[in-house]
Design a protein around this motif. Structure first.
Motif, PDB file in Angstrom:
ATOM      1  N   GLU A  76       1.035  -1.036  -0.302  1.00 25.03           N
ATOM      2  CA  GLU A  76      -0.355  -0.234   0.240  1.00 25.03           C
ATOM      3  C   GLU A  76       1.063   1.404  -0.363  1.00 25.03           C
ATOM      4  O   GLU A  76       0.413   2.619  -0.534  1.00 25.03           O
ATOM      5  N   VAL A  77       1.823   1.155   0.680  1.00 25.07           N
ATOM      6  CA  VAL A  77       2.900   2.505   0.307  1.00 25.07           C
ATOM      7  C   VAL A  77       3.281   2.507  -0.734  1.00 25.07           C
ATOM      8  O   VAL A  77       3.573   3.978  -1.261  1.00 25.07           O
ATOM      9  N   ALA A  78       4.293   1.779  -0.925  1.00 25.87           N
ATOM     10  CA  ALA A  78       4.148   1.211  -2.657  1.00 25.87           C
ATOM     11  C   ALA A  78       3.461   2.599  -3.597  1.00 25.87           C
ATOM     12  O   ALA A  78       3.321   2.722  -4.291  1.00 25.87           O
ATOM     13  N   ALA A  79       2.075   1.368  -3.670  1.00 29.60           N
ATOM     14  CA  ALA A  79       0.797   2.225  -4.382  1.00 29.60           C
ATOM     15  C   ALA A  79       0.704   3.796  -4.288  1.00 29.60           C
ATOM     16  O   ALA A  79       0.582   4.480  -4.597  1.00 29.60           O
ATOM     17  N   ALA A  80       0.989   4.151  -2.711  1.00 29.54           N
ATOM     18  CA  ALA A  80       0.788   5.530  -2.735  1.00 29.54           C
ATOM     19  C   ALA A  80       1.732   6.683  -2.763  1.00 29.54           C
ATOM     20  O   ALA A  80       1.913   7.569  -3.617  1.00 29.54           O
ATOM     21  N   LEU A  81       3.179   5.750  -2.914  1.00 35.22           N
ATOM     22  CA  LEU A  81       3.347   6.846  -3.967  1.00 35.22           C
ATOM     23  C   LEU A  81       3.969   6.768  -5.425  1.00 35.22           C
ATOM     24  O   LEU A  81       4.498   8.051  -5.674  1.00 35.22           O
ATOM     25  N   GLU A  82       3.152   6.235  -5.667  1.00 40.94           N
ATOM     26  CA  GLU A  82       3.361   5.363  -7.084  1.00 40.94           C
ATOM     27  C   GLU A  82       2.436   6.265  -7.319  1.00 40.94           C
ATOM     28  O   GLU A  82       1.866   6.889  -8.607  1.00 40.94           O
ATOM     29  N   ALA A  83       0.711   7.182  -6.755  1.00 38.72           N
ATOM     30  CA  ALA A  83      -0.254   7.324  -7.278  1.00 38.72           C
ATOM     31  C   ALA A  83       0.281   8.985  -7.277  1.00 38.72           C
ATOM     32  O   ALA A  83      -0.341   9.326  -8.258  1.00 38.72           O
ATOM     33  N   VAL A  84       1.460  10.039  -6.357  1.00 41.96           N
ATOM     34  CA  VAL A  84       1.862  10.294  -6.763  1.00 41.96           C
ATOM     35  C   VAL A  84       2.489  11.247  -8.273  1.00 41.96           C
ATOM     36  O   VAL A  84       2.149  12.399  -8.751  1.00 41.96           O
ATOM     37  N   ALA A  85       2.541   9.884  -9.094  1.00 43.99           N
ATOM     38  CA  ALA A  85       2.780  10.513 -10.337  1.00 43.99           C
ATOM     39  C   ALA A  85       1.458  10.893 -11.295  1.00 43.99           C
ATOM     40  O   ALA A  85       1.831  10.942 -12.717  1.00 43.99           O
ATOM     41  N   ASP A  86       0.602  10.729 -10.479  1.00 46.60           N
ATOM     42  CA  ASP A  86      -0.842  11.256 -11.948  1.00 46.60           C
ATOM     43  C   ASP A  86      -0.013  12.856 -11.335  1.00 46.60           C
ATOM     44  O   ASP A  86      -1.061  13.551 -11.598  1.00 46.60           O
TER      45      ASP A  86
END
Length: 300
Positions: A76-86
């Protein structure tokens, strides 16, 4: 009690790899650095997390329990950081989709090429199978299925045509030799090419006209596993082996060319189109968000 996030990642890498040297090769660090990180974590928790011998390293009972909770949490942490790419102009990363074979053949060809052209930094992986799978367990970000097969905790986005039909067809030669069915029950006297779902159930033959629903269970010389072997049934129908029932869009090129002729067309049953679906309880990765927006912009 506080634990450094980097130390947690180090413990996870070592536990997965089964050793400090192996983990260092995969993570690009040093065995001593990983060893120090695990010791710091054990000191912070006041617990031994790994059994260490000269030949192997394995988690203790406490380490196993931590692993069970840590892997999804760090995911979930990795997904949260990846979501910043939005917030970037060009979303990047890998998007993994699990789809039925029919969607890979009939829905995605009109979407995937322009999507990849619009987002050159996204890599798309598509797994086509007709068996329903757990997306997270399969390592996929999203899937395509029809609404009757969607779990309540999934978010669904329409994708592709919103109405589709099942078509019944046969080769002109077959119809000359055996006659043309006038009612669905007439199929019981014909050679029909059937399909079987991965779970073992036969693909049902249902027909509908003016509110009347008719189900028949015909037999024939060929039974195929739906998905990879479906084209074999289509080829057999074109060769005059029997009558086939399949997605209209799948058969449409052969209907247009005259290789197959419609059978019982007034009885062809329609159904709602597929949905792109994904878990609603997690942050949406940037590649998936880009794909969702792209699909919505191109909605039929």
């Amino acid at each position: 009690m506080r634990a450094d996030l980097a130390d947690l990642h180090a413990f996870l890498a070592v536990a997965r790899a089964g050793g400090f040297r192996e983990a260092a090769r995969g993570a690009g660090g040093s065995p001593s650095g990983l060893s120090d990180a695990v010791r710091r974590l054990e000191a912070a928790l006041g617990l031994r997390l790994l059994h260490r011998t000269t030949r192997s390293i394995r988690p203790t009972e406490a380490g196993e329990r931590l692993l069970q909770r840590l892997e999804p949490a760090l995911g979930e942490v990795a997904a949260a950081l990846e979501a910043v790419a939005d917030f970037r102009d060009r979303p990047a990363g890998t998007l993994r989709l699990n789809v039925p074979v029919s969607a890979a053949r009939l829905v995605l060809p009109r979407i995937v090429p322009p999507f990849l052209a619009a987002y050159p930094d996204i890599r798309l992986e598509v797994m086509a199978e007709d068996e329903f799978v757990d997306l997270l367990r399969a390592g996929c970000d999203a899937g395509i299925r029809y609404d009757e097969r969607l779990d309540a905790d999934m978010i669904a986005v329409p994708i592709g045509p919103r109405r589709q039909r099942f078509a019944t067809a046969a080769a002109p030669d077959y119809l000359r030799r055996h006659g043309r069915p006038e009612h669905p029950r007439d199929l019981l006297g014909h050679a029909c090419l059937r399909g079987r779902f991965p779970g073992g159930a036969l693909y049902p033959w249902e027909f509908e006209r003016a509110g009347e629903l008719v189900r028949v269970d015909p037999t024939g010389p060929l039974l195929v596993g739906l998905g990879g072997a479906t084209d074999l049934a289509v080829a057999a129908a074109i060769a005059g082996t029997g009558i086939i029932k399949l997605f209209e869009d799948w058969l449409r090129p052969h209907l247009d060319s005259g290789a197959l002729e419609p059978v019982l067309e007034p009885w062809w049953q329609s159904f709602s189109g597929p949905f792109l679906y994904y878990p609603g309880r997690r942050l949406v990765p940037a590649p998936l968000r880009a794909f969702i927006d792209f699909v919505r912009d191109r909605a039929d």
